[in-house]
Design a protein around this motif. Sequence first.
Motif, PDB file in Angstrom:
ATOM      1  N   LYS A 267       0.758  -1.369   0.216  1.00 35.80           N
ATOM      2  CA  LYS A 267       0.017   0.090   0.546  1.00 35.80           C
ATOM      3  C   LYS A 267       1.103   1.675   0.387  1.00 35.80           C
ATOM      4  O   LYS A 267       0.208   2.409  -0.456  1.00 35.80           O
ATOM      5  N   LYS A 268       1.965   1.132   0.742  1.00 29.96           N
ATOM      6  CA  LYS A 268       2.694   2.287   0.546  1.00 29.96           C
ATOM      7  C   LYS A 268       4.431   2.280   0.117  1.00 29.96           C
ATOM      8  O   LYS A 268       4.746   0.667   0.501  1.00 29.96           O
ATOM      9  N   PRO A 269       5.176   2.841  -0.504  1.00 28.75           N
ATOM     10  CA  PRO A 269       6.141   2.674  -1.098  1.00 28.75           C
ATOM     11  C   PRO A 269       7.308   2.885  -0.705  1.00 28.75           C
ATOM     12  O   PRO A 269       7.213   3.430   0.647  1.00 28.75           O
ATOM     13  N   HIS A 270       7.792   1.892  -0.769  1.00 29.43           N
ATOM     14  CA  HIS A 270       9.662   2.011   0.458  1.00 29.43           C
ATOM     15  C   HIS A 270      10.357   3.518   0.490  1.00 29.43           C
ATOM     16  O   HIS A 270      10.326   3.955  -0.339  1.00 29.43           O
ATOM     17  N   PRO A 271      10.873   4.188   1.678  1.00 30.50           N
ATOM     18  CA  PRO A 271      11.015   5.716   2.022  1.00 30.50           C
ATOM     19  C   PRO A 271      12.882   5.804   1.249  1.00 30.50           C
ATOM     20  O   PRO A 271      13.158   6.051   1.705  1.00 30.50           O
ATOM     21  N   CYS A 272      12.774   4.668  -0.035  1.00 30.52           N
ATOM     22  CA  CYS A 272      14.354   4.447  -0.373  1.00 30.52           C
ATOM     23  C   CYS A 272      14.405   6.519  -1.965  1.00 30.52           C
ATOM     24  O   CYS A 272      13.668   5.968  -1.480  1.00 30.52           O
ATOM     25  N   LEU A 273      14.895   6.903  -2.271  1.00 32.09           N
ATOM     26  CA  LEU A 273      15.143   7.165  -3.260  1.00 32.09           C
ATOM     27  C   LEU A 273      14.301   6.888  -4.437  1.00 32.09           C
ATOM     28  O   LEU A 273      14.135   7.942  -5.017  1.00 32.09           O
ATOM     29  N   GLN A 274      13.772   5.418  -4.725  1.00 28.54           N
ATOM     30  CA  GLN A 274      12.908   4.993  -6.403  1.00 28.54           C
ATOM     31  C   GLN A 274      12.018   5.157  -5.437  1.00 28.54           C
ATOM     32  O   GLN A 274      10.746   5.017  -6.230  1.00 28.54           O
ATOM     33  N   ARG A 275      11.277   4.927  -3.813  1.00 29.92           N
ATOM     34  CA  ARG A 275      10.532   4.598  -3.679  1.00 29.92           C
ATOM     35  C   ARG A 275       9.422   3.961  -4.811  1.00 29.92           C
ATOM     36  O   ARG A 275       8.024   3.999  -4.689  1.00 29.92           O
ATOM     37  N   SER A 276       9.730   2.704  -4.449  1.00 33.50           N
ATOM     38  CA  SER A 276       8.970   1.709  -5.426  1.00 33.50           C
ATOM     39  C   SER A 276       7.892   1.056  -3.992  1.00 33.50           C
ATOM     40  O   SER A 276       8.417   0.937  -3.074  1.00 33.50           O
ATOM     41  N   ALA A 277       6.681   0.199  -4.508  1.00 36.38           N
ATOM     42  CA  ALA A 277       6.224  -0.061  -4.306  1.00 36.38           C
ATOM     43  C   ALA A 277       6.157  -1.788  -4.102  1.00 36.38           C
ATOM     44  O   ALA A 277       5.339  -2.316  -3.283  1.00 36.38           O
ATOM     45  N   LEU A 278       6.946  -2.131  -5.160  1.00 37.65           N
ATOM     46  CA  LEU A 278       7.221  -3.544  -5.731  1.00 37.65           C
ATOM     47  C   LEU A 278       8.662  -3.986  -4.382  1.00 37.65           C
ATOM     48  O   LEU A 278       9.574  -3.862  -4.371  1.00 37.65           O
ATOM     49  N   PHE A 279       7.567  -5.385  -4.014  1.00 32.92           N
ATOM     50  CA  PHE A 279       9.060  -5.905  -3.543  1.00 32.92           C
ATOM     51  C   PHE A 279       9.183  -6.985  -3.583  1.00 32.92           C
ATOM     52  O   PHE A 279       7.939  -8.132  -4.717  1.00 32.92           O
ATOM     53  N   GLU A 280       9.881  -8.172  -3.186  1.00 33.79           N
ATOM     54  CA  GLU A 280       9.803  -9.520  -3.969  1.00 33.79           C
ATOM     55  C   GLU A 280       9.744 -10.498  -2.615  1.00 33.79           C
ATOM     56  O   GLU A 280      10.383 -10.179  -2.095  1.00 33.79           O
ATOM     57  N   VAL A 281       8.791 -11.071  -2.578  1.00 36.13           N
ATOM     58  CA  VAL A 281       8.748 -12.131  -0.869  1.00 36.13           C
ATOM     59  C   VAL A 281      10.788 -13.135  -1.181  1.00 36.13           C
ATOM     60  O   VAL A 281      10.612 -13.802  -1.789  1.00 36.13           O
ATOM     61  N   VAL A 282      11.182 -13.536   0.316  1.00 33.86           N
ATOM     62  CA  VAL A 282      12.126 -13.740  -0.080  1.00 33.86           C
ATOM     63  C   VAL A 282      12.478 -15.211   1.062  1.00 33.86           C
ATOM     64  O   VAL A 282      12.772 -15.869   0.759  1.00 33.86           O
ATOM     65  N   LYS A 283      11.602 -14.548   1.592  1.00 33.94           N
ATOM     66  CA  LYS A 283      11.490 -15.942   3.331  1.00 33.94           C
ATOM     67  C   LYS A 283       9.986 -15.910   3.527  1.00 33.94           C
ATOM     68  O   LYS A 283       9.304 -14.747   4.090  1.00 33.94           O
ATOM     69  N   ILE A 284       9.300 -16.751   4.015  1.00 32.30           N
ATOM     70  CA  ILE A 284       8.300 -17.644   4.460  1.00 32.30           C
ATOM     71  C   ILE A 284       8.029 -18.296   5.361  1.00 32.30           C
ATOM     72  O   ILE A 284       8.504 -19.135   5.378  1.00 32.30           O
ATOM     73  N   GLY A 285       7.261 -17.497   6.700  1.00 35.94           N
ATOM     74  CA  GLY A 285       7.110 -18.708   7.659  1.00 35.94           C
ATOM     75  C   GLY A 285       6.511 -18.002   9.543  1.00 35.94           C
ATOM     76  O   GLY A 285       5.718 -16.924   8.179  1.00 35.94           O
ATOM     77  N   ALA A 286       6.708 -18.215  10.218  1.00 30.96           N
ATOM     78  CA  ALA A 286       5.875 -16.920  11.450  1.00 30.96           C
ATOM     79  C   ALA A 286       5.990 -14.979  10.856  1.00 30.96           C
ATOM     80  O   ALA A 286       5.166 -14.769  10.530  1.00 30.96           O
ATOM     81  N   ASP A 287       7.487 -14.730  10.619  1.00 25.60           N
ATOM     82  CA  ASP A 287       7.942 -13.444   9.813  1.00 25.60           C
ATOM     83  C   ASP A 287       8.411 -14.239   8.229  1.00 25.60           C
ATOM     84  O   ASP A 287       8.277 -14.541   7.834  1.00 25.60           O
TER      85      ASP A 287
ATOM     86  N   LYS B 257      10.472 -12.246   5.131  1.00 23.73           N
ATOM     87  CA  LYS B 257      11.199 -11.209   4.763  1.00 23.73           C
ATOM     88  C   LYS B 257      10.636 -10.639   3.169  1.00 23.73           C
ATOM     89  O   LYS B 257      10.675 -12.062   1.750  1.00 23.73           O
ATOM     90  N   ILE B 258      10.533  -9.128   3.121  1.00 23.59           N
ATOM     91  CA  ILE B 258      10.307  -8.852   0.988  1.00 23.59           C
ATOM     92  C   ILE B 258      11.645  -8.131   1.718  1.00 23.59           C
ATOM     93  O   ILE B 258      12.104  -7.437   1.747  1.00 23.59           O
ATOM     94  N   LYS B 259      11.743  -8.398  -0.322  1.00 21.68           N
ATOM     95  CA  LYS B 259      13.052  -7.309  -0.881  1.00 21.68           C
ATOM     96  C   LYS B 259      12.799  -5.849  -1.560  1.00 21.68           C
ATOM     97  O   LYS B 259      11.877  -6.609  -2.539  1.00 21.68           O
ATOM     98  N   CYS B 260      12.782  -4.978  -1.170  1.00 23.45           N
ATOM     99  CA  CYS B 260      12.802  -3.735  -1.921  1.00 23.45           C
ATOM    100  C   CYS B 260      13.792  -4.064  -3.389  1.00 23.45           C
ATOM    101  O   CYS B 260      14.557  -4.461  -3.812  1.00 23.45           O
ATOM    102  N   LEU B 261      12.764  -4.152  -5.052  1.00 25.04           N
ATOM    103  CA  LEU B 261      12.924  -3.530  -5.752  1.00 25.04           C
ATOM    104  C   LEU B 261      13.881  -2.504  -6.456  1.00 25.04           C
ATOM    105  O   LEU B 261      14.535  -2.276  -7.472  1.00 25.04           O
TER     106      LEU B 261
END
Length: 66
Positions: free
Chosen positions: A16-36, A38-42
Amino acid sequence: MKPVPSYQLGSQVEMKKPHPCLQRSALFEVVKIGADIKIKCLGCGTILMMTRDHFNHRLKKVFPAK
């Protein structure tokens, strides 16, 4: 209660909200799934970790894994 979308490792997701990096990307890749989840900013490559509930609440759209 809204249905939980299906995502897996390697899926690209739009948040819903973009990552506050210079690219302001709202797209992420799922890296790990478990109880938590992890997603990586593209835009900058930063890896973020959040609880599954927090992730499902902030999730906007899921693109299938390649």
